[in-house]
Design a protein around this motif. Structure first.
Motif, PDB file in Angstrom:
ATOM      1  N   ARG A 249     -37.283  29.237 -11.807  1.00  0.00           N
ATOM      2  CA  ARG A 249     -36.148  30.109 -12.121  1.00  0.00           C
ATOM      3  C   ARG A 249     -35.420  29.598 -13.362  1.00  0.00           C
ATOM      4  NH1 ARG A 249     -35.063  34.013  -7.984  1.00  0.00           N
ATOM      5  NH2 ARG A 249     -37.041  34.085  -6.839  1.00  0.00           N
ATOM      6  N   ARG A 250     -34.570  30.477 -13.898  1.00  0.00           N
ATOM      7  CA  ARG A 250     -33.702  30.066 -15.001  1.00  0.00           C
ATOM      8  C   ARG A 250     -32.550  29.229 -14.447  1.00  0.00           C
ATOM      9  NH1 ARG A 250     -33.298  35.885 -17.889  1.00  0.00           N
ATOM     10  NH2 ARG A 250     -31.423  35.937 -16.594  1.00  0.00           N
ATOM     11  N   ARG A 251     -32.205  28.163 -15.147  1.00  0.00           N
ATOM     12  CA  ARG A 251     -31.100  27.320 -14.688  1.00  0.00           C
ATOM     13  C   ARG A 251     -29.775  28.075 -14.630  1.00  0.00           C
ATOM     14  NH1 ARG A 251     -31.579  21.679 -18.146  1.00  0.00           N
ATOM     15  NH2 ARG A 251     -33.835  21.363 -17.949  1.00  0.00           N
ATOM     16  N   SER A 252     -29.580  28.975 -15.555  1.00  0.00           N
ATOM     17  CA  SER A 252     -28.266  29.590 -15.720  1.00  0.00           C
ATOM     18  C   SER A 252     -27.883  30.501 -14.572  1.00  0.00           C
ATOM     19  CB  SER A 252     -28.219  30.377 -17.031  1.00  0.00           C
ATOM     20  OG  SER A 252     -29.233  31.389 -17.036  1.00  0.00           O
ATOM     21  N   PRO A 257     -37.775  33.700 -14.659  1.00  0.00           N
ATOM     22  CA  PRO A 257     -37.817  33.510 -16.115  1.00  0.00           C
ATOM     23  C   PRO A 257     -38.498  34.678 -16.807  1.00  0.00           C
ATOM     24  CG  PRO A 257     -39.455  32.145 -15.040  1.00  0.00           C
ATOM     25  CD  PRO A 257     -38.640  32.758 -13.949  1.00  0.00           C
ATOM     26  N   GLN A 258     -38.200  34.786 -18.068  1.00  0.00           N
ATOM     27  CA  GLN A 258     -38.832  35.787 -18.906  1.00  0.00           C
ATOM     28  C   GLN A 258     -39.869  35.111 -19.802  1.00  0.00           C
ATOM     29  OE1 GLN A 258     -38.012  39.091 -18.417  1.00  0.00           O
ATOM     30  NE2 GLN A 258     -36.837  38.163 -16.736  1.00  0.00           N
ATOM     31  N   ASP A 261     -39.428  31.731 -21.984  1.00  0.00           N
ATOM     32  CA  ASP A 261     -38.521  30.727 -21.446  1.00  0.00           C
ATOM     33  C   ASP A 261     -39.311  29.444 -21.238  1.00  0.00           C
ATOM     34  OD1 ASP A 261     -36.299  32.326 -21.376  1.00  0.00           O
ATOM     35  OD2 ASP A 261     -36.556  32.931 -19.289  1.00  0.00           O
ATOM     36  N   ALA A 265     -34.620  25.223 -20.091  1.00  0.00           N
ATOM     37  CA  ALA A 265     -33.974  26.427 -19.574  1.00  0.00           C
ATOM     38  C   ALA A 265     -34.310  26.711 -18.117  1.00  0.00           C
ATOM     39  CB  ALA A 265     -34.367  27.637 -20.421  1.00  0.00           C
ATOM     40  N   LEU A 266     -35.235  25.926 -17.542  1.00  0.00           N
ATOM     41  CA  LEU A 266     -35.795  26.292 -16.251  1.00  0.00           C
ATOM     42  C   LEU A 266     -35.553  25.217 -15.194  1.00  0.00           C
ATOM     43  CD1 LEU A 266     -39.266  27.639 -17.475  1.00  0.00           C
ATOM     44  CD2 LEU A 266     -37.158  28.943 -17.056  1.00  0.00           C
TER      45      LEU A 266
END
Length: 285
Positions: A249-252, A257-258, A261, A265-266
């Protein structure tokens, strides 16, 4: 170390503090908790730890009644770590009447992953943490609270809660503490048999392998990420685990994720049951 049980006692103990540093726990403390206390202590003028097993975050079939309570050992560890104030409310002290007002977190962040498999969990967490924040930080110009990143989604949910309510509290992440074999320290590790304890490290190994595969596939289509996750789940299942999720997943925002990425970022996250014990872990990548 000053031990208090009621909110008025806590506020009296903190009357001279302008910036408390706070670590909330459910007790049964291990080195992971104590590392958070050591991290938090220099960040404030009073080091506060709470011990409270919060009924609101347990589902009916979960281990509220059997959750380990190790009061004397916890007190000794906290005193050695430099805790100034230990807040140990009884249930009637923190919830003197049924808690009908609750904090409902953003479902986009709180109803996925842990929230999908433990519905209502983050409502219980946010409600008790908001109440603890009110008890510890009332009237203070600012404060600091440290939360371990082993509970990665919880840390993000609480950080978002503090932002949206404009609370004058800094949410600081604490690095996951691990045993020599890389198993993340957890109060629930104590439930594991000797054989299960030897096997338990496979969750972190599976997540590490998923992280390496994800970085190698950073420019591929999202469907291929899902295939990597499925393979990681199947590998654990073949060892006798019951995984709920192993995912990138994205951290944010913990969304998938896309394409493109990549590193920085992950995060990879996993939750799986080994025997009767449910373990969670994660690694930022």
């Amino acid at each position: 170390m000053h031990i208090v049980h009621t909110i008025p006692e806590l506020r009296a103990a903190l009357a001279s503090s302008r910036q408390p540093a706070f670590v909330p726990t459910m007790g049964n403390l291990h080195e992971g908790h104590i590392s958070l206390v050591r991290q938090a202590k220099p960040l404030g003028d009073a080091m506060v730890v709470s011990i409270f097993v919060n009924r609101l975050q347990f589902l009916p079939h979960e281990d509220f009644d059997s959750y380990p309570r190790t009061w004397e050992a916890d007190c000794a560890k906290l005193q050695a770590a430099g805790c100034d104030v230990l807040f140990a409310p009884r249930e009637a002290d923190l919830y003197p009447e049924p808690q009908t007002f609750k904090v409902q977190p953003d479902p986009q962040l709180a109803d996925i992953l842990e929230g999908q498999f433990r519905p209502g969990f983050f409502t219980g967490v946010c409600t008790v943490v908001m109440k603890l924040f009110s008890a510890v930080f009332a009237g203070k110009p600012q404060g600091v609270a440290v939360f371990g990143q082993k509970d990665y989604q919880q840390w993000l949910v609480l950080r978002r809660m503090v932002q949206q309510f404009a609370l004058p509290i800094e949410i600081v992440p604490g690095q996951t503490q691990r045993a020599a074999d890389a198993l993340a320290l957890s109060s629930r590790n104590g439930y594991l048999s000797e054989a299960e304890r030897a096997e338990a490290v496979q969750l972190s190994l599976a997540l590490r392998a998923l992280a390496h595969a994800a970085l190698a596939a950073a420019d591929t289509l999202p469907q291929q990420w899902q295939a990597l996750e499925a393979q990681a789940m199947q590998a654990l299942q073949a060892r006798g685990w019951q995984p709920d999720y192993l995912t990138v997943r994205r951290r944010s925002d913990l969304l998938p994720p896309q394409t493109g990425d990549g590193s920085g970022a992950l995060v990879v996250l996993g939750a799986a049951r080994l025997g009767s014990t449910r373990l969670i872990d994660n690694f930022e990548i």
